[in-house]
Design a protein around this motif. Structure first.
Motif, PDB file in Angstrom:
ATOM      1  N   ASP A  82     -30.340 -18.797  40.259  1.00 28.44           N
ATOM      2  CA  ASP A  82     -31.301 -18.627  41.367  1.00 28.44           C
ATOM      3  C   ASP A  82     -31.145 -19.739  42.404  1.00 28.44           C
TER       4      ASP A  82
ATOM      5  N   HIS B  35     -30.638 -19.498  46.409  1.00 25.70           N
ATOM      6  CA  HIS B  35     -31.612 -20.003  47.385  1.00 25.70           C
ATOM      7  C   HIS B  35     -30.998 -20.979  48.390  1.00 25.70           C
ATOM      8  N   TYR B  36     -30.273 -22.008  47.906  1.00 22.84           N
ATOM      9  CA  TYR B  36     -29.907 -23.032  48.894  1.00 22.84           C
ATOM     10  C   TYR B  36     -28.530 -23.654  48.723  1.00 22.84           C
TER      11      TYR B  36
END
Length: 560
Positions: A52, A56-57
């Motif tokens: 995850d 996300h980033y």
């Protein structure tokens, strides 16, 4: 900046290193504190969270590197410790049927290189141990029941095969569900079953046990009361088990012997099931495996048609009728097990029957020779005893012996033997069944429990029983030894043929290679013994099929 260099060098490398160190610390405390299932839950959760985070980033190219790092620290480093945890490792999960945890173990360990090998290995050990325990349990039961009746021992063996089938069902489901049908686990299951499926129980080989198990399901009045679907399903499973047995030829021979008894004595419960298992065996082991058995089933259908036309023949030729109802089953020699055919001296009443049938058969075909097998015949005779007249159902041998007493009141053992023209063993079995067993149709002097060559026999006119019809059993000869001898003989031919085939195509071959190729060729039917192959090679050399190389004794040449 349009390129990845800075991202990879200035940021990613440090992040990967830090993540590895973080998970290394975590794992080192978890492995001590947590059980295997708990640890795996945490590991799965960490992997999900890292995935995850990338989404996300981080740049997507980091995902495989990051996950590989985490998997290495959490799983690769502690793989063996995890699997072998004392009360919660792989063994314990299998023992306690923890299906979910096993599925999770498969998912996690399939991600790390060679991660599944140890899992499959533990699975194989576990299944082998469970199967071997079943064999031991059955062995113990068989040896404690040795003194009891035959049926009880037979029942134990039925139970054993049932349990092996259940074990197989259970672990096939594991392979399909927990281990996602992975080939490694199929192989582990196969190897485990091969170990204990080739151990015998109570002096019977597993090939014989399986054949007896099928016999019990397929014959009338067997101990297994099952619906048609259940029978089909069980037969399907037995055939699957057969795949693990190395002596398939031994199974075939025992099965054929029992099939013959079912067919000839009208003991088969259902023709469709008989044909259905042959189809299954054919798919599993090839057409050659079942060709004789299929021939036997077809023979019986033809024999029934033959009997019908014999009855028509008698109706049309009244003067030919022998005055006794006669049913003859004509069989093709090649398909059926070999039976001893003695020239039994038939009573006059029966000689006429045989001659009438022979004349009828001559009208159908001129070129076939009939060999009568009286040892398989049955006969209904009327006994006029003082209390009442009774019908006795006996074998042809027993009937021939009893009919001798129509013309003599008292006969000695040697007189009976001479008049019937049978061997000692057969006469002892025969007279024992008529004078020492449940129904004493003959009185024996002296009145002992066994038959001796000095005994005399008389018709027991006082005999009676509450039934009007009684069947007097003649205990069958134990055929196990003969089956094993027959199979050994067939194996010698098979090895000979295999060696000649190989040498014909290779012309020159070393001893070791010849033996290996021979084992590979024959492995589908049985595991040939190296000594036996060596013996057959020697035999083929003396029969001038092969010769040894003059300079190198380990090299053979094919002689065309």
């Amino acid at each position: 900046m349009g390129q990845m260099g800075y991202y990879e060098n200035d940021f990613e490398a440090a992040m990967l290193k830090d993540s590895a160190a973080y998970y290394s610390r975590k794992a080192s405390s978890w492995i001590i504190e947590d059980s295997c299932p708990d640890y795996m839950l945490k590991a799965e959760e960490c992997l999900k969270r890292e995935k995850d985070r990338v989404a996300h980033y981080l740049h997507s190219s980091s995902e495989p590197k990051l996950l590989e790092n985490v998997q290495h620290e959490l799983l690769s480093v502690y793989a063996s410790q995890l699997l072998e945890k004392e009360h919660s490792g792989c063994h314990a999960l299998l023992r306690d049927d923890k299906v979910e945890d096993l599925s999770r173990m498969f998912r996690l360990f399939s991600k790390i290189p060679k991660g599944l090998d140890p899992v499959a290995n533990i699975f194989k050990q576990h299944v082998t141990a469970e199967g071997t325990a079943l064999v031991k349990q059955a062995e113990d039961a068989a040896s404690s029941k040795k003194g009891e009746k035959k049926d009880v021992v037979g029942l134990q063996e039925q139970v054993f095969v049932r349990k092996v089938i259940e074990l197989h069902d259970k672990y096939v489901a594991y392979v399909n569900d927990c281990f996602q049908n992975h080939t490694l686990f199929h192989k582990a299951l196969k190897e485990a079953f091969e170990v204990f499926c080739n151990k015998g129980v109570g002096g019977s080989s597993s090939a014989e046990l399986l054949a007896t198990f099928c016999d019990n399901i397929l014959k009338k009045g067997g101990s297994e009361k099952l619906s048609d679907e259940a029978i089909e399903e069980t037969l399907e499973k037995v055939v699957k088990l057969l795949a693990y047995i190395s002596d398939k030829d031994l199974f075939a021979e025992f099965y054929r012997k029992k099939l013959a008894r079912r067919l000839l004595f009208d003991k088969s419960a259902n023709d469709d099931h008989e044909r259905s298992i042959l189809t299954k065996l054919k798919q599993q082991c090839g057409g050659q495996f079942t060709s004789k058995m299929e021939g036997m089933v077809t023979d019986l259908t033809l024999a029934k048609e033959n009997q019908t036309s014999f009855e028509e023949y008698l109706t049309n030729n009244l003067n030919a009728n022998p005055g006794i109802d006669l049913t003859v089953t004509v069989l093709t020699t090649g398909f059926w097990p070999s039976y001893k055919s003695f020239d039994l001296n038939l009573p006059a009443e029966m000689v006429k029957c045989v001659e009438v049938f022979r004349e009828f058969y001559q009208t159908k075909t001129k070129h076939r020779k009939l060999t009568w097998i009286y040892s398989l015949g049955t006969c209904n005779i009327i006994g006029k005893f003082e209390p009442k007249i009774m019908e006795l159902i006996v074998t042809t041998y027993q009937a021939s012996a009893l009919l001798l007493f129509n013309s003599s009141d008292r006969l000695s053992y040697s007189e009976i033997m001479a008049q019937l023209n049978l061997t000692d063993d057969d006469v002892v079995r025969l007279l024992h069944s008529l004078s020492c067993a449940k129904y004493k149709i003959l009185n024996k002097e002296p009145n002992t429990k066994s038959v001796a060559p000095t005994d005399h026999f008389e018709f027991n006119s006082k005999f009676t029983d509450k039934m009007r019809r009684i069947k007097i059993p003649l205990p069958p000869v134990d055929e196990k030894k003969k089956v094993i001898e027959d199979v050994d003989k067939d194996r010698r031919y098979a090895i000979d043929a295999s060696i000649v085939r190989i040498m014909k195509s290779r012309k020159v071959l070393g001893h070791q290679q010849l033996v290996m190729e021979c084992v590979e060729q024959l492995g589908r039917m049985f595991k040939p013994d190296f000594k036996a192959i060596k013996k057959r090679i020697e035999d083929l050399i003396t029969r001038d099929y092969l010769e040894r190389d003059k300079d190198n004794a380990n090299l053979f040449k094919y002689l065309a």
